[in-house]
Design an enzyme around this catalytic site. Sequence first.
Site, PDB file in Angstrom:
ATOM      1  N   THR A  80       0.839  -1.206   0.000  1.00  0.00           N
ATOM      2  CA  THR A  80       0.000   0.000   0.000  1.00  0.00           C
ATOM      3  C   THR A  80       0.871   1.251   0.000  1.00  0.00           C
ATOM      4  O   THR A  80       0.622   2.198  -0.746  1.00  0.00           O
ATOM      5  CB  THR A  80      -0.903   0.010   1.253  1.00  0.00           C
ATOM      6  OG1 THR A  80      -1.711  -1.151   1.236  1.00  0.00           O
ATOM      7  CG2 THR A  80      -1.805   1.237   1.268  1.00  0.00           C
ATOM      8  N   CYS A  81       1.875   1.279   0.826  1.00  0.00           N
ATOM      9  CA  CYS A  81       2.685   2.493   0.991  1.00  0.00           C
ATOM     10  C   CYS A  81       3.218   2.996  -0.345  1.00  0.00           C
ATOM     11  O   CYS A  81       3.063   4.158  -0.695  1.00  0.00           O
ATOM     12  CB  CYS A  81       3.837   2.207   1.959  1.00  0.00           C
ATOM     13  SG  CYS A  81       5.013   3.558   2.028  1.00  0.00           S
ATOM     14  N   CYS A 102       1.142   6.065   1.082  1.00  0.00           N
ATOM     15  CA  CYS A 102       2.071   7.127   1.499  1.00  0.00           C
ATOM     16  C   CYS A 102       2.782   7.838   0.342  1.00  0.00           C
ATOM     17  O   CYS A 102       2.765   9.061   0.261  1.00  0.00           O
ATOM     18  CB  CYS A 102       3.159   6.568   2.411  1.00  0.00           C
ATOM     19  SG  CYS A 102       2.594   5.333   3.570  1.00  0.00           S
ATOM     20  N   LYS A 130       0.514   9.460  -2.445  1.00  0.00           N
ATOM     21  CA  LYS A 130      -0.252  10.507  -1.731  1.00  0.00           C
ATOM     22  C   LYS A 130       0.628  11.736  -1.459  1.00  0.00           C
ATOM     23  O   LYS A 130       0.215  12.867  -1.669  1.00  0.00           O
ATOM     24  CB  LYS A 130      -0.781   9.904  -0.426  1.00  0.00           C
ATOM     25  CG  LYS A 130      -1.536  10.815   0.512  1.00  0.00           C
ATOM     26  CD  LYS A 130      -0.690  11.592   1.466  1.00  0.00           C
ATOM     27  CE  LYS A 130       0.303  10.859   2.283  1.00  0.00           C
ATOM     28  NZ  LYS A 130      -0.206  10.023   3.326  1.00  0.00           N
ATOM     29  N   TYR A 164      -7.653  10.002   8.513  1.00  0.00           N
ATOM     30  CA  TYR A 164      -6.420  10.351   7.793  1.00  0.00           C
ATOM     31  C   TYR A 164      -6.678  10.552   6.292  1.00  0.00           C
ATOM     32  O   TYR A 164      -6.319  11.568   5.718  1.00  0.00           O
ATOM     33  CB  TYR A 164      -5.421   9.198   7.893  1.00  0.00           C
ATOM     34  CG  TYR A 164      -4.566   9.116   9.136  1.00  0.00           C
ATOM     35  CD1 TYR A 164      -3.240   9.549   9.103  1.00  0.00           C
ATOM     36  CD2 TYR A 164      -5.038   8.567  10.313  1.00  0.00           C
ATOM     37  CE1 TYR A 164      -2.414   9.436  10.214  1.00  0.00           C
ATOM     38  CE2 TYR A 164      -4.216   8.440  11.429  1.00  0.00           C
ATOM     39  CZ  TYR A 164      -2.908   8.872  11.369  1.00  0.00           C
ATOM     40  OH  TYR A 164      -2.102   8.754  12.466  1.00  0.00           O
ATOM     41  N   GLU A 183      -6.557  14.043   4.203  1.00  0.00           N
ATOM     42  CA  GLU A 183      -5.476  14.266   3.235  1.00  0.00           C
ATOM     43  C   GLU A 183      -6.038  14.497   1.832  1.00  0.00           C
ATOM     44  O   GLU A 183      -5.630  15.430   1.138  1.00  0.00           O
ATOM     45  CB  GLU A 183      -4.519  13.068   3.237  1.00  0.00           C
ATOM     46  CG  GLU A 183      -3.707  13.015   4.545  1.00  0.00           C
ATOM     47  CD  GLU A 183      -2.687  11.893   4.600  1.00  0.00           C
ATOM     48  OE1 GLU A 183      -2.816  10.921   3.830  1.00  0.00           O
ATOM     49  OE2 GLU A 183      -1.759  11.999   5.423  1.00  0.00           O
ATOM     50  N   ALA A 219       1.992  11.759  11.141  1.00  0.00           N
ATOM     51  CA  ALA A 219       1.593  13.030  10.527  1.00  0.00           C
ATOM     52  C   ALA A 219       0.410  12.797   9.609  1.00  0.00           C
ATOM     53  O   ALA A 219       0.265  11.720   9.032  1.00  0.00           O
ATOM     54  CB  ALA A 219       2.752  13.613   9.729  1.00  0.00           C
ATOM     55  N   HIS A 251      16.104  30.631  14.679  1.00  0.00           N
ATOM     56  CA  HIS A 251      15.262  31.791  14.457  1.00  0.00           C
ATOM     57  C   HIS A 251      15.401  32.320  13.041  1.00  0.00           C
ATOM     58  O   HIS A 251      16.528  32.364  12.536  1.00  0.00           O
ATOM     59  CB  HIS A 251      15.679  32.885  15.458  1.00  0.00           C
ATOM     60  CG  HIS A 251      14.754  34.055  15.447  1.00  0.00           C
ATOM     61  ND1 HIS A 251      13.450  33.991  15.907  1.00  0.00           N
ATOM     62  CD2 HIS A 251      14.951  35.323  15.025  1.00  0.00           C
ATOM     63  CE1 HIS A 251      12.887  35.183  15.773  1.00  0.00           C
ATOM     64  NE2 HIS A 251      13.770  36.001  15.239  1.00  0.00           N
ATOM     65  N   GLU A 257      11.043  26.770  16.534  1.00  0.00           N
ATOM     66  CA  GLU A 257      11.608  27.342  17.756  1.00  0.00           C
ATOM     67  C   GLU A 257      10.528  27.596  18.807  1.00  0.00           C
ATOM     68  O   GLU A 257      10.821  27.717  19.986  1.00  0.00           O
ATOM     69  CB  GLU A 257      12.371  28.635  17.460  1.00  0.00           C
ATOM     70  CG  GLU A 257      11.493  29.813  17.100  1.00  0.00           C
ATOM     71  CD  GLU A 257      12.279  31.107  16.871  1.00  0.00           C
ATOM     72  OE1 GLU A 257      13.254  31.353  17.598  1.00  0.00           O
ATOM     73  OE2 GLU A 257      11.894  31.866  15.952  1.00  0.00           O
TER      74      GLU A 257
HETATM   75  P1  NDP Z   1      -9.436   6.257   9.695  1.00  0.00           P
HETATM   76  O1  NDP Z   1      -9.713   5.212  10.699  1.00  0.00           O
HETATM   77  O2  NDP Z   1      -8.368   7.234   9.934  1.00  0.00           O
HETATM   78  O3  NDP Z   1     -10.778   7.062   9.416  1.00  0.00           O
HETATM   79  C1  NDP Z   1     -11.973   6.415   9.084  1.00  0.00           C
HETATM   80  C2  NDP Z   1     -13.079   7.442   9.077  1.00  0.00           C
HETATM   81  O4  NDP Z   1     -14.277   6.820   8.647  1.00  0.00           O
HETATM   82  C3  NDP Z   1     -13.345   8.037  10.463  1.00  0.00           C
HETATM   83  O5  NDP Z   1     -13.579   9.400  10.345  1.00  0.00           O
HETATM   84  C4  NDP Z   1     -14.580   7.285  10.908  1.00  0.00           C
HETATM   85  O6  NDP Z   1     -15.421   8.027  11.747  1.00  0.00           O
HETATM   86  C5  NDP Z   1     -15.308   7.094   9.583  1.00  0.00           C
HETATM   87  N1  NDP Z   1     -16.198   5.952   9.651  1.00  0.00           N
HETATM   88  C6  NDP Z   1     -15.922   4.698  10.087  1.00  0.00           C
HETATM   89  N2  NDP Z   1     -17.015   3.924  10.048  1.00  0.00           N
HETATM   90  C7  NDP Z   1     -18.027   4.697   9.599  1.00  0.00           C
HETATM   91  C8  NDP Z   1     -19.402   4.486   9.368  1.00  0.00           C
HETATM   92  N3  NDP Z   1     -19.954   3.272   9.584  1.00  0.00           N
HETATM   93  N4  NDP Z   1     -20.140   5.505   8.909  1.00  0.00           N
HETATM   94  C9  NDP Z   1     -19.596   6.718   8.697  1.00  0.00           C
HETATM   95  N5  NDP Z   1     -18.293   6.997   8.911  1.00  0.00           N
HETATM   96  C10 NDP Z   1     -17.504   5.997   9.346  1.00  0.00           C
HETATM   97  O7  NDP Z   1      -9.238   5.452   8.341  1.00  0.00           O
HETATM   98  P2  NDP Z   1      -8.613   5.895   6.959  1.00  0.00           P
HETATM   99  O8  NDP Z   1      -9.301   5.020   5.972  1.00  0.00           O
HETATM  100  O9  NDP Z   1      -8.662   7.359   6.771  1.00  0.00           O
HETATM  101  O10 NDP Z   1      -7.113   5.444   7.110  1.00  0.00           O
HETATM  102  C11 NDP Z   1      -6.811   4.118   7.521  1.00  0.00           C
HETATM  103  C12 NDP Z   1      -5.523   4.085   8.276  1.00  0.00           C
HETATM  104  O11 NDP Z   1      -4.439   4.219   7.386  1.00  0.00           O
HETATM  105  C13 NDP Z   1      -5.361   5.229   9.271  1.00  0.00           C
HETATM  106  O12 NDP Z   1      -5.974   4.944  10.485  1.00  0.00           O
HETATM  107  C14 NDP Z   1      -3.874   5.329   9.378  1.00  0.00           C
HETATM  108  O13 NDP Z   1      -3.410   4.430  10.354  1.00  0.00           O
HETATM  109  C15 NDP Z   1      -3.383   4.904   8.012  1.00  0.00           C
HETATM  110  N6  NDP Z   1      -3.038   6.095   7.208  1.00  0.00           N
HETATM  111  C16 NDP Z   1      -1.974   6.841   7.607  1.00  0.00           C
HETATM  112  C17 NDP Z   1      -1.612   7.970   6.929  1.00  0.00           C
HETATM  113  C18 NDP Z   1      -0.457   8.778   7.402  1.00  0.00           C
HETATM  114  O14 NDP Z   1       0.331   8.274   8.185  1.00  0.00           O
HETATM  115  N7  NDP Z   1      -0.335  10.019   6.993  1.00  0.00           N
HETATM  116  C19 NDP Z   1      -2.348   8.408   5.759  1.00  0.00           C
HETATM  117  C20 NDP Z   1      -3.467   7.565   5.433  1.00  0.00           C
HETATM  118  C21 NDP Z   1      -3.780   6.455   6.136  1.00  0.00           C
HETATM  119  P3  NDP Z   1     -15.189   8.106  13.334  1.00  0.00           P
HETATM  120  O15 NDP Z   1     -13.977   8.961  13.513  1.00  0.00           O
HETATM  121  O16 NDP Z   1     -16.425   8.761  13.815  1.00  0.00           O
HETATM  122  O17 NDP Z   1     -15.019   6.713  13.812  1.00  0.00           O
END
Ligand code: NDP
Length: 456
Positions: free
Chosen positions: A42-43, A48, A51, A177, A181, A340, A435, A440
Amino acid sequence: MENYDFDLFVIGAGSGGVRACRVAADLGARVAVAEERDFGGTCVNLGCVPKKLFSYAAHYADDWEDCRGFGWKPGTAEFDWSSLLANKNKEIARLNGIYRNILKSRKIRIFSSRARLTGAHEVEVGGERYRARYILLATGGWPWKTSFPGNELAITSNEIFHLPELPESIVIYGGGYIAAEFASILHGLGVAVTLVYRGEKLLRGFDEDIRTFITGEFSKRLRLELNREIESIARADNGQLRAILDSGEEIATGEVLCATGRKPMTCDLGLENTRIERQADGAIEVDEHFETAEPGIFAVGDVINRVTLTPVALAEGQIVARRLFGGQDENMDYEYIPSAVFCHPNIATVGRTESEVKLEGKDYDVYLAKVRQLKHTLSGRDELSLIKLIVERESQCVIGLHMAGPDAGELAQGFAVAMNCGATKADFDRTIGIHPTLAEEFVTMRNQRKVHAVGT
Ligand code: NDP
């Protein structure tokens, strides 16, 4: 002595799998790996790396606007999605090759097809069965869509990296996330973004101050539909999609991106032929050494759904390989893992959130500043940065560091080192600042919860 074809058979050549292969082979193990898709997981292919390339592309929109205050008179900006896709694809193909070479140069046997467990020490791939002393499952995760009528019309983060055309408008569903993003990226690339999230503030799990701040910053740039769910999606006669919210409101849009989370990839892995157990969320259950309930079979990365970040999978894969073939007895340390979110502005976080500290019942102090970056005194951009430290009162250690601002990811990495070494607030304070930078601010935070402008 049993007769094995391989010492280690890895299923999945993503971040965790390839790292384990490399380390194991360097330690003298006979290694094989099976991967049915592109190397790098995936990365490299659908996460990552592409993206971040898209994120760079999106940032030029801000630079274009900001440069006027510095005397530039930019011409008309034109963005060509197909060029970005082609350049991105070229770079990803280069990385796929590097990953493959990492394996080939170590004489690791590569199977470019799907593998299944057929027993405790046995894998079936390409119609043949192979016996391995150890097996590592590193199959990653897969986007998951919530269930509602018409959800098949929505795309996920898998498809967004290969869209033939950039839509004029998009509805992004989710507030985590990927939603944050891609809302920033697509907005930067000129797409009219509506973000629909079921909660009140984006990015659940992040510090509440960051969540409030970033939700506010997002609302300046794009349409946010908070406390809302998508009830259905339908295709209109003109080819457009209609997303119908639980409020009854209908949004006409070019695409709907479902960013509602990812699930561990375990389907058709042959788990039923072993004693491996799964948790309610589908994640493979492992002990502190990443061993499953089937002795000799290990799992790391997104498929165990502990901390689903690339560097964590790398570290887990490395720990398993070093333990099995290098006799090293390391444990994975999940404390102070920095992460991040590459939205605009960036978010970075290390250690605990204020809510977590409260739950632990610790006494703590919070240092918080909202800062106007020097650059924006001339750019005129209405954007603040937020920085926050949480200090445990008894030990004086900095146990939480949170930031929303430019290059937050770059900035937080160094602080994560300091926090892993147990840095105290006094250590931060006696460090000389660079600075004028935003960084800082972290070493000049004297007062608790203040709001000021850089240089004042
Ligand atoms: P996340 O878990 O970050 O977000 C999922 C979102 O979907 C949340 O806002 C959640 O809401 C919502 N959701 C879940 N179930 C439902 C539902 N039944 N109905 C409506 N909304 C729902 O998952 P992502 O898919 O964005 O990313 C997966 C993972 O990948 C991340 O957790 C992260 O670990 C990794 N990732 C890391 C990145 C980075 O390091 N920059 C970038 C992208 C991904 P709620 O918050 O209310 O539960």
